[in-house]
Design a protein around this motif. Structure first.
Motif, PDB file in Angstrom:
ATOM      1  N   SER A   1       0.949  -1.341   0.007  1.00 24.09           N
ATOM      2  CA  SER A   1      -0.038   0.030  -0.145  1.00 24.09           C
ATOM      3  C   SER A   1       0.723   1.024   0.088  1.00 24.09           C
ATOM      4  CB  SER A   1      -0.807  -0.051   1.507  1.00 24.09           C
ATOM      5  OG  SER A   1      -0.187  -0.139   2.449  1.00 24.09           O
TER       6      SER A   1
ATOM      7  N   MET B   1      -8.852  -1.089   1.498  1.00 22.11           N
ATOM      8  CA  MET B   1      -8.524  -0.093   2.636  1.00 22.11           C
ATOM      9  C   MET B   1      -9.810   0.390   3.172  1.00 22.11           C
ATOM     10  SD  MET B   1      -4.582   0.877   1.860  1.00 22.11           S
ATOM     11  CE  MET B   1      -4.638   1.949   3.415  1.00 22.11           C
TER      12      MET B   1
ATOM     13  N   GLN C   1      -9.446   0.961   6.928  1.00 22.40           N
ATOM     14  CA  GLN C   1      -8.078   0.844   7.310  1.00 22.40           C
ATOM     15  C   GLN C   1      -7.470   2.170   7.216  1.00 22.40           C
ATOM     16  OE1 GLN C   1      -7.032  -2.443   4.760  1.00 22.40           O
ATOM     17  NE2 GLN C   1      -7.248  -4.039   6.694  1.00 22.40           N
TER      18      GLN C   1
ATOM     19  N   HIS D   1      -0.304  -2.485   3.955  1.00 26.13           N
ATOM     20  CA  HIS D   1      -1.212  -3.321   3.522  1.00 26.13           C
ATOM     21  C   HIS D   1      -0.641  -3.982   2.160  1.00 26.13           C
ATOM     22  CE1 HIS D   1      -4.073  -2.440   6.855  1.00 26.13           C
ATOM     23  NE2 HIS D   1      -3.875  -1.261   6.213  1.00 26.13           N
TER      24      HIS D   1
ATOM     25  N   TYR E   1      -5.015 -10.890   0.571  1.00 20.84           N
ATOM     26  CA  TYR E   1      -4.843  -9.671   1.193  1.00 20.84           C
ATOM     27  C   TYR E   1      -4.274  -9.849   2.692  1.00 20.84           C
ATOM     28  CZ  TYR E   1      -5.924  -4.671   2.391  1.00 20.84           C
ATOM     29  OH  TYR E   1      -5.749  -3.527   2.757  1.00 20.84           O
ATOM     30  N   ASP E   2      -3.307  -8.977   2.877  1.00 21.65           N
ATOM     31  CA  ASP E   2      -2.653  -8.949   4.210  1.00 21.65           C
ATOM     32  C   ASP E   2      -2.332 -10.498   4.609  1.00 21.65           C
ATOM     33  OD1 ASP E   2      -2.533  -6.422   4.319  1.00 21.65           O
ATOM     34  OD2 ASP E   2      -4.155  -5.976   5.639  1.00 21.65           O
TER      35      ASP E   2
END
Length: 211
Positions: free
Chosen positions: A31, A101, A106, A112, A141-142
């Motif tokens: 990110s 996000m 987030q 991320h 994701y993550d």
């Protein structure tokens, strides 16, 4: 599970002479930059039987071969098209991380990671051709599984509630589902066969010069 699968795939590649071969592409986007040596905001790599055959990252912005036979066999326009494709995917990942996000509420201050892995496996037949085995197209994701494509039924499978909006949207786009299934079962296998042939030709040539 996704990250573990990627590490196993890279670290335990199949041999050229095995009955089953694989072609896989892995994309990883952060990110934001982390400012650490060797860690890029975006990377993309191709793997043939677990061995890296091409690479792209956000610092150098060029898709390059990682095997000599790739460099020798594929023309300059292949690498140029590949570079432009990687640049488009890099921008797409940046947009998609922002969407996720926001969906998950987030903070921009946290790091991320969005990953995408897709590819196919082919089983060698008596006549030398490859028979399509499972294909894969999945997102994480993550570090957690997010979304994957069910090739058998031609639908997307959400691994988390946050993935449901994407599943619903993509399941509603018939051309996307047909393209994804067609790529895994046909185009990917064609490239897998082609790359294996290039690699095996190089091995034969190398053996000619052995004493």
């Amino acid at each position: 599970m996704f990250v573990i699968a990627v590490l196993l795939l890279v670290g335990t590649g199949l041999t050229v002479n095995s009955e089953t071969h694989s072609l896989t592409y892995i994309y990883t986007a952060l990110s934001k930059p982390v400012g650490l040596p060797g860690i890029r905001e975006f990377t993309a790599m191709g793997l043939l039987d677990g061995r890296m055959i091409d690479y792209f990252d956000s610092e150098h912005q060029v898709k390059v071969p990682r095997q000599e036979w790739m460099r020798e066999r594929l023309p300059a326009d292949y690498w140029e098209r590949g570079t432009q494709s990687r640049k488009r995917k890099q921008q797409r990942f940046k947009v998609n991380i922002g969407i996720l996000m926001e969906r998950m509420r987030q903070s921009d201050s946290d790091l991320h990671v969005l990953q995408w892995m897709h590819g196919c496996e082919g089983q060698t037949q008596p006549d030398g051709t490859l028979r399509f085995v499972p294909g894969m197209k999945m997102y994480a994701y993550d570090g957690d599984d997010f979304l994957s494509f069910d090739d058998k039924h031609g639908v997307w499978v959400a691994a988390t509630p946050e993935a449901e909006p994407t599943k619903k949207k993509w399941d509603g786009i018939q051309v996307l589902r047909e393209y994804t299934k067609g790529y895994l079962e046909n185009e990917c296998i064609i490239w897998l066969s082609k790359f294996l042939n290039y690699e095996q030709q190089q091995l034969k040539t190398a053996r000619m010069y052995e004493i």
